[in-house]
Design a protein around this motif. Sequence first.
Motif, PDB file in Angstrom:
ATOM      1  N   UNK A   1       0.842  -1.192   0.000  1.00 17.52           N
ATOM      2  CA  UNK A   1       0.000   0.000   0.000  1.00 17.52           C
ATOM      3  C   UNK A   1       0.880   1.245   0.000  1.00 17.52           C
ATOM      4  N   UNK A   2       0.257   2.407   0.074  1.00 14.39           N
ATOM      5  CA  UNK A   2       0.990   3.667  -0.030  1.00 14.39           C
ATOM      6  C   UNK A   2       1.971   3.884   1.116  1.00 14.39           C
ATOM      7  N   UNK A   3       1.791   3.145   2.192  1.00  7.70           N
ATOM      8  CA  UNK A   3       2.693   3.277   3.336  1.00  7.70           C
ATOM      9  C   UNK A   3       3.689   2.130   3.413  1.00  7.70           C
ATOM     10  N   UNK A   4       3.717   1.319   2.383  1.00 11.49           N
ATOM     11  CA  UNK A   4       4.685   0.228   2.329  1.00 11.49           C
ATOM     12  C   UNK A   4       4.238  -1.035   3.026  1.00 11.49           C
ATOM     13  N   UNK A   5       3.006  -1.071   3.500  1.00 13.09           N
ATOM     14  CA  UNK A   5       2.482  -2.262   4.170  1.00 13.09           C
ATOM     15  C   UNK A   5       2.041  -3.269   3.124  1.00 13.09           C
ATOM     16  N   UNK A   6       2.406  -4.502   3.363  1.00 13.28           N
ATOM     17  CA  UNK A   6       2.178  -5.544   2.374  1.00 13.28           C
ATOM     18  C   UNK A   6       0.778  -6.154   2.488  1.00 13.28           C
ATOM     19  N   UNK A   7       0.115  -6.291   1.363  1.00 14.17           N
ATOM     20  CA  UNK A   7      -1.151  -7.031   1.323  1.00 14.17           C
ATOM     21  C   UNK A   7      -0.830  -8.510   1.459  1.00 14.17           C
ATOM     22  N   UNK A   8      -1.697  -9.216   2.164  1.00 15.04           N
ATOM     23  CA  UNK A   8      -1.521 -10.655   2.332  1.00 15.04           C
ATOM     24  C   UNK A   8      -2.110 -11.370   1.125  1.00 15.04           C
ATOM     25  N   UNK A   9      -1.269 -11.852   0.266  1.00 13.35           N
ATOM     26  CA  UNK A   9      -1.728 -12.545  -0.938  1.00 13.35           C
ATOM     27  C   UNK A   9      -1.797 -14.050  -0.737  1.00 13.35           C
ATOM     28  N   UNK A  10      -1.389 -14.527   0.419  1.00  7.86           N
ATOM     29  CA  UNK A  10      -1.524 -15.938   0.793  1.00  7.86           C
ATOM     30  C   UNK A  10      -1.046 -16.899  -0.287  1.00  7.86           C
ATOM     31  N   UNK A  11       0.120 -16.629  -0.850  1.00  8.22           N
ATOM     32  CA  UNK A  11       0.701 -17.534  -1.828  1.00  8.22           C
ATOM     33  C   UNK A  11       0.033 -17.516  -3.184  1.00  8.22           C
ATOM     34  N   UNK A  12      -0.827 -16.546  -3.431  1.00  7.46           N
ATOM     35  CA  UNK A  12      -1.513 -16.473  -4.727  1.00  7.46           C
ATOM     36  C   UNK A  12      -0.507 -16.210  -5.835  1.00  7.46           C
ATOM     37  N   UNK A  13      -0.767 -16.790  -6.975  1.00  7.64           N
ATOM     38  CA  UNK A  13       0.083 -16.552  -8.131  1.00  7.64           C
ATOM     39  C   UNK A  13      -0.635 -15.671  -9.159  1.00  7.64           C
ATOM     40  N   UNK A  14      -1.872 -15.305  -8.872  1.00  2.00           N
ATOM     41  CA  UNK A  14      -2.611 -14.420  -9.765  1.00  2.00           C
ATOM     42  C   UNK A  14      -3.673 -13.660  -8.975  1.00  2.00           C
ATOM     43  N   UNK A  15      -3.893 -12.428  -9.375  1.00  7.48           N
ATOM     44  CA  UNK A  15      -4.954 -11.621  -8.777  1.00  7.48           C
ATOM     45  C   UNK A  15      -5.277 -10.493  -9.743  1.00  7.48           C
ATOM     46  N   UNK A  16      -6.419  -9.842  -9.511  1.00  2.00           N
ATOM     47  CA  UNK A  16      -6.875  -8.778 -10.405  1.00  2.00           C
ATOM     48  C   UNK A  16      -6.964  -7.468  -9.649  1.00  2.00           C
ATOM     49  N   UNK A  17      -6.453  -6.418 -10.273  1.00  2.00           N
ATOM     50  CA  UNK A  17      -6.470  -5.085  -9.677  1.00  2.00           C
ATOM     51  C   UNK A  17      -7.508  -4.216 -10.374  1.00  2.00           C
ATOM     52  N   UNK A  18      -8.308  -3.548  -9.584  1.00  2.00           N
ATOM     53  CA  UNK A  18      -9.364  -2.684 -10.112  1.00  2.00           C
ATOM     54  C   UNK A  18      -8.773  -1.526 -10.894  1.00  2.00           C
ATOM     55  N   UNK A  19      -9.351  -1.252 -12.044  1.00  2.00           N
ATOM     56  CA  UNK A  19      -8.985  -0.041 -12.774  1.00  2.00           C
ATOM     57  C   UNK A  19     -10.212   0.789 -13.112  1.00  2.00           C
ATOM     58  N   UNK A  20     -11.379   0.370 -12.633  1.00  2.00           N
ATOM     59  CA  UNK A  20     -12.587   1.155 -12.904  1.00  2.00           C
ATOM     60  C   UNK A  20     -12.880   2.138 -11.777  1.00  2.00           C
ATOM     61  N   UNK A  21     -12.317   1.870 -10.588  1.00  2.00           N
ATOM     62  CA  UNK A  21     -12.523   2.759  -9.447  1.00  2.00           C
ATOM     63  C   UNK A  21     -13.750   2.445  -8.618  1.00  2.00           C
ATOM     64  N   UNK A  22     -14.487   1.395  -8.928  1.00  2.00           N
ATOM     65  CA  UNK A  22     -15.738   1.121  -8.229  1.00  2.00           C
ATOM     66  C   UNK A  22     -15.684  -0.077  -7.285  1.00  2.00           C
TER      67      UNK A  22
END
Length: 74
Positions: A26-47
């Motif tokens: 995140x913006x403060x350098x804190x890591x999201x817990x992805x729990x070993x995921x090898x794929x994920x999707x990031x929002x680009x619509x803002x909703x």
Amino acid sequence: MGMSISAKKNGPYRVEVTDGEIKLLDAEGKEFDLKGKTAFSLCRCGHSQNKPFCDGSHGRVGFQADDPAPRTTG
Ligand code: FES
């Protein structure tokens, strides 16, 4: 590390890792817990109600993306 980021048609950015680990901070350098995921999707619509991840809201709001990669000539 092998990684690809692809824009899905009128949807999120799909991040896929084929080799190694990926960190999402995140913006403060804190890591999201992805729990070993090898794929994920990031929002680009803002909703999304689960930013930065896509929650499927792009379909509900009718998000339209028009951002093709530039074509090179020659
Ligand atoms: S791109 Fe899917 S919720 Fe925003």
